[in-house]
Design a protein around this motif. Structure first.
Motif, PDB file in Angstrom:
ATOM      1  N   LEU A 155      38.757  44.960  41.768  1.00 13.96           N
ATOM      2  CA  LEU A 155      37.225  46.132  41.099  1.00 13.96           C
ATOM      3  C   LEU A 155      37.129  46.105  39.620  1.00 13.96           C
ATOM      4  O   LEU A 155      35.911  46.829  39.708  1.00 13.96           O
ATOM      5  N   ARG A 156      37.224  45.360  39.105  1.00 10.99           N
ATOM      6  CA  ARG A 156      37.369  45.758  37.040  1.00 10.99           C
ATOM      7  C   ARG A 156      36.348  44.938  37.227  1.00 10.99           C
ATOM      8  O   ARG A 156      35.525  45.117  35.918  1.00 10.99           O
ATOM      9  N   GLY A 157      35.690  43.876  37.975  1.00 14.25           N
ATOM     10  CA  GLY A 157      35.174  43.464  37.780  1.00 14.25           C
ATOM     11  C   GLY A 157      33.455  43.525  38.784  1.00 14.25           C
ATOM     12  O   GLY A 157      32.356  42.625  39.247  1.00 14.25           O
ATOM     13  N   ARG A 158      34.014  44.783  39.477  1.00 15.73           N
ATOM     14  CA  ARG A 158      32.129  45.337  40.185  1.00 15.73           C
ATOM     15  C   ARG A 158      31.765  46.295  40.171  1.00 15.73           C
ATOM     16  O   ARG A 158      32.053  47.603  39.851  1.00 15.73           O
ATOM     17  N   SER A 159      30.950  46.104  39.192  1.00 14.48           N
ATOM     18  CA  SER A 159      30.525  47.241  37.722  1.00 14.48           C
ATOM     19  C   SER A 159      30.694  48.350  38.363  1.00 14.48           C
ATOM     20  O   SER A 159      30.235  49.409  37.837  1.00 14.48           O
ATOM     21  N   LYS A 160      29.079  48.087  39.821  1.00 14.40           N
ATOM     22  CA  LYS A 160      28.585  49.551  40.375  1.00 14.40           C
ATOM     23  C   LYS A 160      30.053  50.791  40.920  1.00 14.40           C
ATOM     24  O   LYS A 160      29.915  51.089  41.171  1.00 14.40           O
ATOM     25  N   SER A 161      30.800  49.927  41.560  1.00 14.88           N
ATOM     26  CA  SER A 161      32.045  50.244  42.339  1.00 14.88           C
ATOM     27  C   SER A 161      33.214  51.122  41.250  1.00 14.88           C
ATOM     28  O   SER A 161      32.974  52.040  41.486  1.00 14.88           O
ATOM     29  N   PHE A 162      32.753  50.046  40.316  1.00 15.89           N
ATOM     30  CA  PHE A 162      34.378  50.600  39.010  1.00 15.89           C
ATOM     31  C   PHE A 162      33.425  51.527  38.355  1.00 15.89           C
ATOM     32  O   PHE A 162      34.171  52.999  38.088  1.00 15.89           O
ATOM     33  N   GLY A 219      40.879  54.964  36.439  1.00 14.44           N
ATOM     34  CA  GLY A 219      40.832  53.868  37.524  1.00 14.44           C
ATOM     35  C   GLY A 219      41.735  53.597  38.063  1.00 14.44           C
ATOM     36  O   GLY A 219      41.245  52.171  39.028  1.00 14.44           O
ATOM     37  N   LEU A 220      42.885  52.799  37.044  1.00 12.49           N
ATOM     38  CA  LEU A 220      44.005  52.482  37.305  1.00 12.49           C
ATOM     39  C   LEU A 220      44.511  53.103  38.824  1.00 12.49           C
ATOM     40  O   LEU A 220      45.081  51.804  39.623  1.00 12.49           O
ATOM     41  N   ASP A 221      44.531  54.348  39.381  1.00 15.44           N
ATOM     42  CA  ASP A 221      44.485  53.800  40.813  1.00 15.44           C
ATOM     43  C   ASP A 221      43.586  53.150  41.838  1.00 15.44           C
ATOM     44  O   ASP A 221      44.256  52.782  43.117  1.00 15.44           O
ATOM     45  N   ALA A 222      42.735  52.926  41.146  1.00 15.55           N
ATOM     46  CA  ALA A 222      41.355  52.097  42.238  1.00 15.55           C
ATOM     47  C   ALA A 222      41.921  50.852  42.555  1.00 15.55           C
ATOM     48  O   ALA A 222      41.832  50.006  43.034  1.00 15.55           O
ATOM     49  N   VAL A 223      42.210  50.409  40.883  1.00 13.69           N
ATOM     50  CA  VAL A 223      42.537  49.223  40.834  1.00 13.69           C
ATOM     51  C   VAL A 223      43.592  48.960  41.128  1.00 13.69           C
ATOM     52  O   VAL A 223      43.648  47.712  41.533  1.00 13.69           O
ATOM     53  N   ALA A 224      44.667  49.603  41.413  1.00 17.73           N
ATOM     54  CA  ALA A 224      46.084  49.280  42.150  1.00 17.73           C
ATOM     55  C   ALA A 224      46.168  48.984  43.724  1.00 17.73           C
ATOM     56  O   ALA A 224      46.086  48.211  44.287  1.00 17.73           O
ATOM     57  N   GLN A 225      44.773  49.746  44.247  1.00 17.64           N
ATOM     58  CA  GLN A 225      44.945  49.367  45.565  1.00 17.64           C
ATOM     59  C   GLN A 225      43.697  47.738  45.852  1.00 17.64           C
ATOM     60  O   GLN A 225      43.354  47.512  46.890  1.00 17.64           O
ATOM     61  N   ALA A 226      42.322  47.865  44.446  1.00 21.83           N
ATOM     62  CA  ALA A 226      41.443  46.480  44.652  1.00 21.83           C
ATOM     63  C   ALA A 226      41.547  46.632  43.811  1.00 21.83           C
ATOM     64  O   ALA A 226      40.610  46.155  42.900  1.00 21.83           O
ATOM     65  N   PRO A 227      42.320  45.005  43.053  1.00 18.28           N
ATOM     66  CA  PRO A 227      42.827  44.238  41.722  1.00 18.28           C
ATOM     67  C   PRO A 227      41.408  43.874  41.272  1.00 18.28           C
ATOM     68  O   PRO A 227      41.156  43.581  40.063  1.00 18.28           O
ATOM     69  N   GLN A 250      37.744  62.024  46.933  1.00 23.72           N
ATOM     70  CA  GLN A 250      37.139  60.383  46.059  1.00 23.72           C
ATOM     71  C   GLN A 250      36.715  60.401  47.520  1.00 23.72           C
ATOM     72  O   GLN A 250      37.064  59.847  47.880  1.00 23.72           O
ATOM     73  N   PHE A 251      35.613  59.155  47.020  1.00 21.22           N
ATOM     74  CA  PHE A 251      34.599  58.365  48.090  1.00 21.22           C
ATOM     75  C   PHE A 251      34.280  57.346  47.730  1.00 21.22           C
ATOM     76  O   PHE A 251      33.489  57.415  46.017  1.00 21.22           O
ATOM     77  N   ASN A 252      34.388  55.748  47.747  1.00 15.63           N
ATOM     78  CA  ASN A 252      33.842  55.039  47.393  1.00 15.63           C
ATOM     79  C   ASN A 252      33.082  54.146  48.608  1.00 15.63           C
ATOM     80  O   ASN A 252      34.347  53.792  49.846  1.00 15.63           O
ATOM     81  N   PHE A 253      32.153  53.378  48.767  1.00 17.16           N
ATOM     82  CA  PHE A 253      31.423  53.041  49.795  1.00 17.16           C
ATOM     83  C   PHE A 253      32.952  51.523  49.769  1.00 17.16           C
ATOM     84  O   PHE A 253      32.645  50.582  50.917  1.00 17.16           O
ATOM     85  N   THR A 254      33.207  50.848  48.858  1.00 19.91           N
ATOM     86  CA  THR A 254      33.364  49.038  49.325  1.00 19.91           C
ATOM     87  C   THR A 254      33.440  48.878  47.508  1.00 19.91           C
ATOM     88  O   THR A 254      32.725  48.937  46.320  1.00 19.91           O
ATOM     89  N   PRO A 255      35.143  48.445  47.528  1.00 21.18           N
ATOM     90  CA  PRO A 255      36.186  48.773  48.728  1.00 21.18           C
ATOM     91  C   PRO A 255      35.808  50.478  48.798  1.00 21.18           C
ATOM     92  O   PRO A 255      35.663  51.123  48.259  1.00 21.18           O
ATOM     93  N   ALA A 256      35.925  50.576  50.388  1.00 19.09           N
ATOM     94  CA  ALA A 256      36.337  51.882  51.344  1.00 19.09           C
ATOM     95  C   ALA A 256      37.950  52.275  51.090  1.00 19.09           C
ATOM     96  O   ALA A 256      38.549  52.069  50.821  1.00 19.09           O
ATOM     97  N   PHE A 257      37.365  53.437  50.147  1.00 16.50           N
ATOM     98  CA  PHE A 257      38.272  54.639  49.930  1.00 16.50           C
ATOM     99  C   PHE A 257      37.719  55.716  49.860  1.00 16.50           C
ATOM    100  O   PHE A 257      36.568  56.478  49.531  1.00 16.50           O
TER     101      PHE A 257
END
Length: 299
Positions: A37-44, A27-35, A190-197
Motif C-alpha cells: 500500500l505504501r507504494g500506491r499513493s492514491k490508496s494510501f 496507516g500502519l493498520d492498513a499496511v499490515a494487511q496490504a504491505p 473504513q472504506f477503500n476500493f483497492t485493496p478492498a477495505f
C-alpha cells in the motif's frame, strides 16, 4: 456478576464514566494487511488524510468541548510525526502506547515483545506531557499472560480487551479498561476500493444512524453506571462531515453533570487505588482456567 454498578461506585458521586480516545496509526493498520500500500499513493492517501487534516479537526472539536482525551500512538508514528504530536500534547491530552510499528505481540518471542514495548514507551515519553503508562494492543490476539509482560515493560494499564463494561484488574495488577467495536468509528467508516477495505465493500452507513448508535450506547452506559469508551481515528471521523458527529456526541455527553469525563489514565489510577482484582468468575479468569484445562488434557 451484575450488569449495573452500585451507587457510589464512581468517584465524586458520578453516575458513570466516559473516556474519549483517539487511535492514530497513520496507516500502519492498513499496511499490515496490504504491505504494498505504501507504494500506491492514491490508496494510501486515504490513511494519510488523518495526519493531514483529521488530527487538527479532532483537536479543535475537543478544545471546543473543553475535554481531556487519550491518544494511542505507535512509537514509529511518534518519530514520523513528532511536530504534529507535540501540537496535540497539552495538560488536557495524554499520549499512550499503541506498540512500536503495529506489530503482532502474539507472533513474537516474549523477550522481543518486551523490548518493543519499552522502546515505544520511551519514545512517547520524550514528547508526551504525561508519564506514558497505558497500552492498546495494535493487532492480533492477546498473548497468554501478556499482562505480566506489560507490567515488566513499565505499563500500569491496558485498553485492549472486550470482556466487561467497567475496569478490572488482571492477576498481575495491570488494570484493564474494556473497549467495544460498536464504539469505534472504523467498523462504520473504513472504506477503500483497492485493496478492498472492507472485503465485500459494504460499509459507510448513514451518519445519523452511527450517531444514534453511539448516543444510544452512551445513554445505556449512563443508565447502568458503566464506563463508556469511544474510539476515534483521525482518518475516519476527522472529515468535514463526520466531525459534526463527534461534536454532537460530545455535546450530548457533556450535557450531563453526573458523568465522570476523564482520561483513560485517570480511570486506571482510580481503579488501581481500589486494590481489587477480578473475581474467579470474571471472563479473563475463566479464559485462563479454560486454557490451563485444555493444556492439561493434552499432556
Amino acid at each position: 456478576m451484575t450488569s449495573t454498578v452500585s451507587k457510589g461506585f464512581w468517584p465524586q458521586g458520578k453516575k458513570c464514566a466516559a473516556i474519549v480516545s483517539v487511535i492514530f496509526d497513520d496507516g500502519l493498520d492498513a499496511v499490515a494487511q496490504a504491505p504494498d500500500l505504501r507504494g500506491r499513493s492514491k490508496s494510501f492517501s486515504v490513511w494519510q488524510y488523518g495526519a493531514t487534516r483529521g488530527v487538527e479537526r479532532l483537536c479543535n472539536a475537543f478544545a471546543d468541548a473543553g475535554i481531556s482525551t487519550s491518544w494511542f500512538v505507535p512509537g514509529i508514528v511518534a518519530e514520523n510525526h513528532e511536530e504534529l504530536l507535540r501540537d496535540v500534547v497539552s495538560p488536557s491530552h495524554e499520549i499512550e502506547s499503541h506498540g512500536w510499528n503495529f506489530e503482532r505481540c502474539d507472533a513474537m518471542p516474549a523477550t522481543e515483545g518486551v523490548d518493543l514495548l519499552k522502546r515505544s514507551r520511551e519514545r512517547l515519553n520524550a514528547i508526551a506531557s504525561n508519564e506514558v503508562s497505558g497500552f492498546r494492543l495494535p493487532a492480533g490476539n492477546w498473548p497468554r499472560r501478556f499482562d505480566r509482560l506489560l507490567v515488566e515493560a513499565g505499563y500500569a494499564w491496558s485498553a485492549s480487551l472486550n470482556g466487561d463494561d467497567v475496569p478490572y484488574s488482571h492477576a498481575s495488577s495491570l488494570v484493564e479498561i474494556p473497549v467495544h467495536n460498536e464504539l469505534e468509528d472504523r467498523p462504520y467508516f473504513q472504506f477503500n476500493f483497492t485493496p478492498a477495505f472492507p472485503k465485500g465493500q459494504s460499509r459507510i452507513p448513514s451518519y445519523e444512524a452511527v450517531l444514534g448508535n453511539w448516543i444510544a450506547e452512551f445513554d445505556a452506559y449512563r443508565k447502568y453506571g458503566l464506563c463508556y469508551v469511544i474510539q476515534l481515528r483521525p482518518e475516519w471521523t476527522g472529515t468535514p462531515g463526520r466531525i459534526v458527529l463527534v461534536e454532537a456526541l460530545l455535546a450530548h455527553i457533556t450535557s450531563f453533570d453526573d458523568v465522570w469525563l476523564a482520561t483513560a489514565a485517570d480511570v486506571a489510577r482510580w481503579h488501581a487505588g481500589k486494590g481489587t482484582i477480578a473475581p474467579s468468575d470474571h471472563p479473563i479468569n475463566v479464559y485462563e482456567a479454560y486454557v490451563d484445562e485444555e493444556r492439561a488434557g493434552e499432556r
